[in-house]
Design a protein around this motif. Structure first.
Motif, PDB file in Angstrom:
ATOM      1  N   TYR A  13      -3.727 -18.987  39.065  1.00  0.00           N
ATOM      2  CA  TYR A  13      -4.284 -20.299  39.230  1.00  0.00           C
ATOM      3  C   TYR A  13      -5.522 -20.500  38.484  1.00  0.00           C
ATOM      4  N   PHE A  14      -5.942 -21.399  37.477  1.00  0.00           N
ATOM      5  CA  PHE A  14      -7.008 -21.883  37.070  1.00  0.00           C
ATOM      6  C   PHE A  14      -7.172 -23.333  37.112  1.00  0.00           C
ATOM      7  N   GLU A  15      -8.641 -23.737  36.640  1.00  0.00           N
ATOM      8  CA  GLU A  15      -8.879 -25.120  36.439  1.00  0.00           C
ATOM      9  C   GLU A  15      -9.526 -25.408  35.232  1.00  0.00           C
ATOM     10  N   MET A  16      -9.066 -26.789  34.777  1.00  0.00           N
ATOM     11  CA  MET A  16      -9.724 -27.241  33.503  1.00  0.00           C
ATOM     12  C   MET A  16     -10.446 -28.628  33.935  1.00  0.00           C
ATOM     13  N   GLU A  17     -11.639 -28.782  33.543  1.00  0.00           N
ATOM     14  CA  GLU A  17     -12.263 -30.021  34.032  1.00  0.00           C
ATOM     15  C   GLU A  17     -12.448 -30.792  32.404  1.00  0.00           C
ATOM     16  N   VAL A  18     -11.958 -31.829  32.431  1.00  0.00           N
ATOM     17  CA  VAL A  18     -12.021 -32.892  31.289  1.00  0.00           C
ATOM     18  C   VAL A  18     -13.275 -33.486  31.270  1.00  0.00           C
ATOM     19  N   PHE A  46     -12.058 -19.936  35.920  1.00  0.00           N
ATOM     20  CA  PHE A  46     -10.872 -18.957  36.252  1.00  0.00           C
ATOM     21  C   PHE A  46     -11.121 -18.243  37.713  1.00  0.00           C
ATOM     22  N   GLY A  47     -12.006 -18.555  38.381  1.00  0.00           N
ATOM     23  CA  GLY A  47     -12.174 -18.082  39.693  1.00  0.00           C
ATOM     24  C   GLY A  47     -12.822 -16.818  39.918  1.00  0.00           C
ATOM     25  N   GLN A  48     -13.712 -16.410  39.016  1.00  0.00           N
ATOM     26  CA  GLN A  48     -14.656 -15.229  39.429  1.00  0.00           C
ATOM     27  C   GLN A  48     -15.333 -15.561  40.818  1.00  0.00           C
ATOM     28  N   ASP A  49     -15.979 -16.838  40.780  1.00  0.00           N
ATOM     29  CA  ASP A  49     -16.501 -17.310  41.895  1.00  0.00           C
ATOM     30  C   ASP A  49     -15.626 -18.236  42.296  1.00  0.00           C
ATOM     31  N   ILE A  50     -14.916 -18.032  43.381  1.00  0.00           N
ATOM     32  CA  ILE A  50     -13.735 -18.810  43.786  1.00  0.00           C
ATOM     33  C   ILE A  50     -14.218 -20.154  44.627  1.00  0.00           C
ATOM     34  N   ARG A  85     -12.468 -26.337  42.359  1.00  0.00           N
ATOM     35  CA  ARG A  85     -12.628 -27.601  43.142  1.00  0.00           C
ATOM     36  C   ARG A  85     -11.286 -27.894  44.151  1.00  0.00           C
ATOM     37  N   TYR A  86     -10.084 -27.501  43.513  1.00  0.00           N
ATOM     38  CA  TYR A  86      -9.086 -27.906  44.343  1.00  0.00           C
ATOM     39  C   TYR A  86      -7.975 -26.576  44.720  1.00  0.00           C
ATOM     40  N   PHE A  87      -8.395 -25.393  44.734  1.00  0.00           N
ATOM     41  CA  PHE A  87      -7.729 -23.990  44.847  1.00  0.00           C
ATOM     42  C   PHE A  87      -7.394 -24.141  46.385  1.00  0.00           C
ATOM     43  N   THR A  88      -8.199 -24.604  47.330  1.00  0.00           N
ATOM     44  CA  THR A  88      -7.607 -24.409  48.684  1.00  0.00           C
ATOM     45  C   THR A  88      -6.992 -25.650  49.112  1.00  0.00           C
ATOM     46  N   PHE A 147      -7.352 -16.549  38.548  1.00  0.00           N
ATOM     47  CA  PHE A 147      -7.091 -15.763  37.424  1.00  0.00           C
ATOM     48  C   PHE A 147      -7.936 -14.642  37.444  1.00  0.00           C
ATOM     49  N   CYS A 148      -9.169 -14.918  37.708  1.00  0.00           N
ATOM     50  CA  CYS A 148     -10.362 -13.861  37.522  1.00  0.00           C
ATOM     51  C   CYS A 148     -10.576 -13.321  38.716  1.00  0.00           C
TER      52      CYS A 148
END
Length: 249
Positions: free
Chosen positions: A56-61, A171-175, A179-182, A193-194
């Protein structure tokens, strides 16, 4: 809404995606030879590729313009737009479409500045899904899976951005920065991912336009360089000849 769509399908109704004017204009534009929309594709290094697990990773627009995000096989041609071949899978948030193998299908919602797109790869059942601000997006048939039966050995996160477009990737080095992983990813068994990486990841891109620099002052006298201009179906190139025994080989 999802249950309603499934009920309609069970009763034999056929649902077709709406034909938005923006999507039609984009598709028509891409089919014109020589009229390809300018963009640049970025992806992570091959050494960061994954071959198993759920990621999982996130992209902010950050800007309101054309951009695609998703996953690419490590043997995907680096200069291709994401989703333009069978080795990459993308969500186009500007035109709310999913793209793979050069085909486009309406999917999800149009993203706005400040939205967070969650990008998920499940290598247990070989599928790819996307979320918008913590909620899974669906296609016209009500499926929450954007792509199933994903083919490939190793995969990396990738994106294609239009000219002047900006996005921020986490990419989640710092979880805590996800924003919405949990909200969705954690409870479904995905990992950032990281999650196990200490060094910051590097994005690579391919610049398709060739760059030439004159080197007459430093080139060896036995080497001759000839510039060959582009033809109707060939790119510009340089011909390098080495003079040996008073002959050109």
């Amino acid at each position: 809404a999802s249950e309603t769509v499934r009920t309609l399908l069970v009763y034999g109704y056929v649902l077709e995606p709406p034909s938005g004017e923006a999507a039609e204009e984009m598709c028509a534009e891409e089919t014109k030879r020589g009229q390809k929309v300018e963009n640049r594709t970025y992806r992570l290094e091959k050494t960061n590729a994954v071959s198993s697990g759920k990621w999982y990773f996130e992209m902010e627009v950050l800007t309101d313009g054309p951009m695609r995000v998703g996953w690419a096989s490590t043997n995907c041609p680096p200069g291709n737009e994401l989703g333009a071949d069978d080795k990459s899978w993308a969500f186009d948030g500007h035109y709310h479409m999913k793209c793979h193998g050069g085909l486009h299908e309406m999917y999800g919602q149009r993203v706005r500045v400040g939205d967070i797109v969650g990008v998920m790869l499940d290598l247990h059942d070989w599928s790819i899904s996307f979320s918008l601000n913590g909620e899974l997006m669906m296609d016209a048939s009500g499926s929450e899976t954007a792509f199933s039966d994903v083919q490939g050995d190793t995969f990396v996160p990738a994106c294609t951005l239009g000219v002047g477009q900006k996005a921020r990737f986490v990419f989640g080095q710092d979880i805590n920065l996800l924003r919405y992983f949990t909200t969705y990813g954690l409870q479904e068994g995905y990992e950032p991912f990281c999650v196990n990486m200490e060094m910051a990841v590097t994005f690579w891109y391919t610049k398709d336009q060739p760059t030439f620099e004159n080197n007459d002052d430093v080139i060896d006298s036995t080497v001759e360089v000839t510039r060959i201009p582009a033809g109707s179906d060939t790119p510009p190139c340089l011909k390098i000849s080495s003079k040996m025994f008073e002959a050109c080989e």
